[in-house]
Design a protein around this motif. Structure first.
Motif, PDB file in Angstrom:
ATOM      1  N   SER A  60       0.826  -1.213   0.000  1.00  0.00           N
ATOM      2  CA  SER A  60       0.000   0.000   0.000  1.00  0.00           C
ATOM      3  C   SER A  60       0.858   1.259   0.000  1.00  0.00           C
ATOM      4  CB  SER A  60      -0.959   0.011   1.193  1.00  0.00           C
ATOM      5  OG  SER A  60      -0.243   0.014   2.414  1.00  0.00           O
ATOM      6  N   ALA A  61       2.036   1.195   0.661  1.00  0.00           N
ATOM      7  CA  ALA A  61       2.953   2.340   0.642  1.00  0.00           C
ATOM      8  C   ALA A  61       3.437   2.625  -0.782  1.00  0.00           C
ATOM      9  CB  ALA A  61       4.146   2.081   1.558  1.00  0.00           C
ATOM     10  N   ILE A  62       3.772   1.558  -1.532  1.00  0.00           N
ATOM     11  CA  ILE A  62       4.204   1.717  -2.926  1.00  0.00           C
ATOM     12  C   ILE A  62       3.056   2.245  -3.779  1.00  0.00           C
ATOM     13  CG2 ILE A  62       4.988   0.491  -5.001  1.00  0.00           C
ATOM     14  CD1 ILE A  62       6.414  -1.486  -3.099  1.00  0.00           C
ATOM     15  N   PHE A  63       1.888   1.616  -3.634  1.00  0.00           N
ATOM     16  CA  PHE A  63       0.722   2.013  -4.432  1.00  0.00           C
ATOM     17  C   PHE A  63       0.332   3.461  -4.154  1.00  0.00           C
ATOM     18  CE2 PHE A  63      -3.849   2.542  -4.956  1.00  0.00           C
ATOM     19  CZ  PHE A  63      -4.033   2.123  -6.273  1.00  0.00           C
ATOM     20  N   GLU A 250       5.708  15.499   0.031  1.00  0.00           N
ATOM     21  CA  GLU A 250       5.273  15.400   1.426  1.00  0.00           C
ATOM     22  C   GLU A 250       5.100  13.938   1.836  1.00  0.00           C
ATOM     23  OE1 GLU A 250       1.939  17.371   4.428  1.00  0.00           O
ATOM     24  OE2 GLU A 250       1.707  17.583   2.265  1.00  0.00           O
ATOM     25  N   PHE A 251       4.424  13.170   0.989  1.00  0.00           N
ATOM     26  CA  PHE A 251       4.196  11.747   1.260  1.00  0.00           C
ATOM     27  C   PHE A 251       5.517  10.999   1.320  1.00  0.00           C
ATOM     28  CE2 PHE A 251       2.632   7.441   0.344  1.00  0.00           C
ATOM     29  CZ  PHE A 251       1.504   7.393   1.157  1.00  0.00           C
ATOM     30  N   LEU A 252       6.407  11.324   0.385  1.00  0.00           N
ATOM     31  CA  LEU A 252       7.712  10.668   0.329  1.00  0.00           C
ATOM     32  C   LEU A 252       8.534  10.999   1.568  1.00  0.00           C
ATOM     33  CD1 LEU A 252       9.436   8.892  -1.597  1.00  0.00           C
ATOM     34  CD2 LEU A 252      10.448  11.009  -2.465  1.00  0.00           C
ATOM     35  N   GLY A 253       8.445  12.253   2.036  1.00  0.00           N
ATOM     36  CA  GLY A 253       9.193  12.670   3.219  1.00  0.00           C
ATOM     37  C   GLY A 253       8.841  11.834   4.440  1.00  0.00           C
ATOM     38  N   PHE A 254       7.540  11.601   4.649  1.00  0.00           N
ATOM     39  CA  PHE A 254       7.104  10.791   5.788  1.00  0.00           C
ATOM     40  C   PHE A 254       7.464   9.325   5.598  1.00  0.00           C
ATOM     41  CE2 PHE A 254       4.607  14.506   6.896  1.00  0.00           C
ATOM     42  CZ  PHE A 254       4.626  14.469   8.281  1.00  0.00           C
ATOM     43  N   ILE A 256      10.082   8.102   3.852  1.00  0.00           N
ATOM     44  CA  ILE A 256      11.528   7.964   4.067  1.00  0.00           C
ATOM     45  C   ILE A 256      11.847   8.003   5.563  1.00  0.00           C
ATOM     46  CG2 ILE A 256      13.768   9.101   3.750  1.00  0.00           C
ATOM     47  CD1 ILE A 256      12.791   9.970   0.967  1.00  0.00           C
ATOM     48  N   THR A 257      11.189   8.919   6.280  1.00  0.00           N
ATOM     49  CA  THR A 257      11.392   9.004   7.732  1.00  0.00           C
ATOM     50  C   THR A 257      11.002   7.698   8.411  1.00  0.00           C
ATOM     51  OG1 THR A 257      10.958  11.389   7.707  1.00  0.00           O
ATOM     52  CG2 THR A 257      10.772  10.263   9.829  1.00  0.00           C
ATOM     53  N   ALA A 258       9.883   7.104   7.993  1.00  0.00           N
ATOM     54  CA  ALA A 258       9.434   5.836   8.576  1.00  0.00           C
ATOM     55  C   ALA A 258      10.470   4.731   8.358  1.00  0.00           C
ATOM     56  CB  ALA A 258       8.087   5.425   7.969  1.00  0.00           C
ATOM     57  N   VAL A 396      15.311  19.916   4.114  1.00  0.00           N
ATOM     58  CA  VAL A 396      15.343  20.405   5.501  1.00  0.00           C
ATOM     59  C   VAL A 396      15.027  19.266   6.475  1.00  0.00           C
ATOM     60  CG1 VAL A 396      14.372  22.031   7.178  1.00  0.00           C
ATOM     61  CG2 VAL A 396      14.707  22.755   4.806  1.00  0.00           C
ATOM     62  N   SER A 397      13.832  18.686   6.351  1.00  0.00           N
ATOM     63  CA  SER A 397      13.387  17.672   7.326  1.00  0.00           C
ATOM     64  C   SER A 397      14.306  16.456   7.404  1.00  0.00           C
ATOM     65  CB  SER A 397      11.968  17.208   6.974  1.00  0.00           C
ATOM     66  OG  SER A 397      11.051  18.232   7.161  1.00  0.00           O
ATOM     67  N   ILE A 398      14.524  15.819   6.255  1.00  0.00           N
ATOM     68  CA  ILE A 398      15.300  14.566   6.238  1.00  0.00           C
ATOM     69  C   ILE A 398      16.763  14.798   6.666  1.00  0.00           C
ATOM     70  CG2 ILE A 398      16.060  12.599   4.840  1.00  0.00           C
ATOM     71  CD1 ILE A 398      13.026  12.739   5.390  1.00  0.00           C
TER      72      ILE A 398
END
Length: 447
Positions: A60-63, A250-254, A256-258, A396-398
């Motif tokens: 589901s993360a990929i999709f 935004e979705f990718l940032g979260f 990658i953090t996960a 910035v975030s990552i």
């Protein structure tokens, strides 16, 4: 300023707030419904087996990474059509062109998902997990067309402030999705036990059924003569692709953090998941108010009504910030009871608590950025949103999160400090862009 003038101003803004809230409520229900559909998948998968849960999490993360990008292209429909309505340009007959547009975008993302399937075996997943992820994606990819069609229809109706029926469909889909998940995953009513495949089939059926029902509702929009559509499509793409990339970053940032948090320990991964779920649920209301503001600001922009642009923008801003401040108080005063809604593990609760002070800051800045985004979408200023998100999360975030985690071993707090810093930068930039845009409109309209 006299008392009568103050009362008059308060009454005026009360009316603007009432309009935004009335428009927002069905959108809120729809957004929460979408989240509950995903939560339903996770709950059923977790009851089936650990392998099913792991497979659905990865698949589901990929999709969703690709699907969310497709939704960004659809998100341009309501502000563009709202602007046309404000300009008194007939736009109902553009529905058929909108349908073709969403199918074309759906085909592009269908192809992208089918291509990524070939990369799954090389992602380093466990062999049995890789098989199930591929199985899920192969079936779910066909739902891309239906999913984006539904969003397109919903966005078009939102531009006309028709929001109740589409979001009622989403609410009904929650229960249908859970029912079909149980039937197909565990094998009831004569069906074999399908596990991960069952989840994919259930999602596919629900997406197409939702779209079919909304399509029937929208048939009146097909009546009448066709309109010139080239400039409309151009406007949709011009407004939509920056929204798409902004949502993707935004979705990718979260995501990658996960992944990075999970490299340290499963406990941190669980804590991060709980906090993201909490903040995600909290964000649904500001997002819905932002969507409502985009529609109202878009209509006012089409009318070239600067007064309404300012007042809907300010009213949306006040509503969102007020809501976020309320949540900050609740998060600060009742952290344990709130965490226990999402997890019963005392170790997870205890590990999450020190992060809450950072989450409070994140909520405020997230609200500020969300309020600005709604107004900027209504003004069709979407490129600045994209560049802001492209800067805030990857640059910035990552980096800040990685520096604190890998250099100083400040893991969960470190990554959330990074996320808070990123959204703080995004909120400052968004506010500056919105302020500058309104100043520019003041000069244009008074020239």
């Amino acid at each position: 300023m006299s008392t009568n003038i103050i009362i008059s101003k308060l009454t005026e803004y009360k009316n603007y707030a009432k309009q935004l809230i009335e428009l927002s409520i069905p959108i809120i229900l729809g957004n929460l419904g979408n989240m509950l559909i995903n939560i339903g998948d996770v709950i059923v998968a977790g009851r089936h087996s650990t392998t099913t849960l792991a497979a659905i999490s990865v698949a589901s993360a990929i999709f969703m990474t690709f699907f969310i990008a497709g939704v960004g292209f659809m998100a341009s429909i309501s502000p563009v059509v709202s602007n046309l309505r404000g300009m008194r340009i007939p736009s109902k007959n553009l529905f058929r062109v909108t349908t073709v547009y969403s199918l074309l975008i759906g085909f592009i993302f269908f192809v992208l998902i089918r291509l990524i399937i070939f990369a799954v075996p090389y992602m380093g997943l466990a062999e049995n997990l890789s098989y199930y992820v591929v199985e899920y994606l192969e079936i779910s990819s066909w739902g891309t067309f239906a999913g984006l069609l539904f969003v397109a229809f919903k966005e078009f109706l939102q531009a006309y402030e028709i929001v109740i029926f589409p979001n009622l469909i989403v609410i009904a889909a929650i229960f249908l999705n859970v029912f079909l998940n149980i039937v197909f995953v565990f094998g009831y009513m004569g069906f074999p036990e399908l596990g991960v495949k069952g989840l994919a089939i259930a999602s596919l059926i629900v997406r197409w059924l939702m779209t079919f029902v909304l399509f029937i509702y929208c048939i009146p929009f097909f009546r009448g003569k066709a309109q010139k559509y080239k400039s409309y499509i151009k406007d949709l793409v011009k407004t939509g692709w920056p929204i798409s990339l902004a949502m993707f970053f935004e979705f990718l940032g979260f995501n990658i953090t996960a992944v990075l948090v999970g490299k340290f320990s499963s406990l941190y991964a669980a804590c991060h998941n709980v906090i993201v779920t909490m903040t995600g649920a909290t964000y649904m209301i500001p997002l819905s108010i932002s969507n409502a503001a985009a529609i109202k600001v878009g209509f006012a922009n089409g009318e070239k009504n600067l007064q309404n642009i300012k007042k809907y923008t300010l009213t949306g801003y006040i509503l969102i910030i007020g809501y976020m401040l309320t949540n900050m108080v609740l998060y600060g005063v009742f952290p344990k009871p709130l965490l226990k809604i999402f997890t019963k593990d005392p170790l997870v609760v205890q590990t999450c608590l020190p992060v809450f002070s950072i989450v409070l800051c994140f909520l405020l800045f997230d609200g500020m950025q969300c309020a600005c985004s709604g107004a900027l979408k209504g003004l069709k200023e979407t490129k600045p949103i994209m560049w802001t998100m492209a800067f805030a999360y990857p640059l910035v975030s990552i980096p800040i999160g990685c520096f604190l985690a890998f250099r100083y071993n400040i893991v969960l707090n470190g990554f959330w400090i990074g996320l808070a810093c990123g959204i703080f930068v995004a909120s400052i930039i968004s506010n500056a862009i919105l302020f500058r845009k309104i100043k520019k409109l003041e000069k244009e309209y008074t020239a």
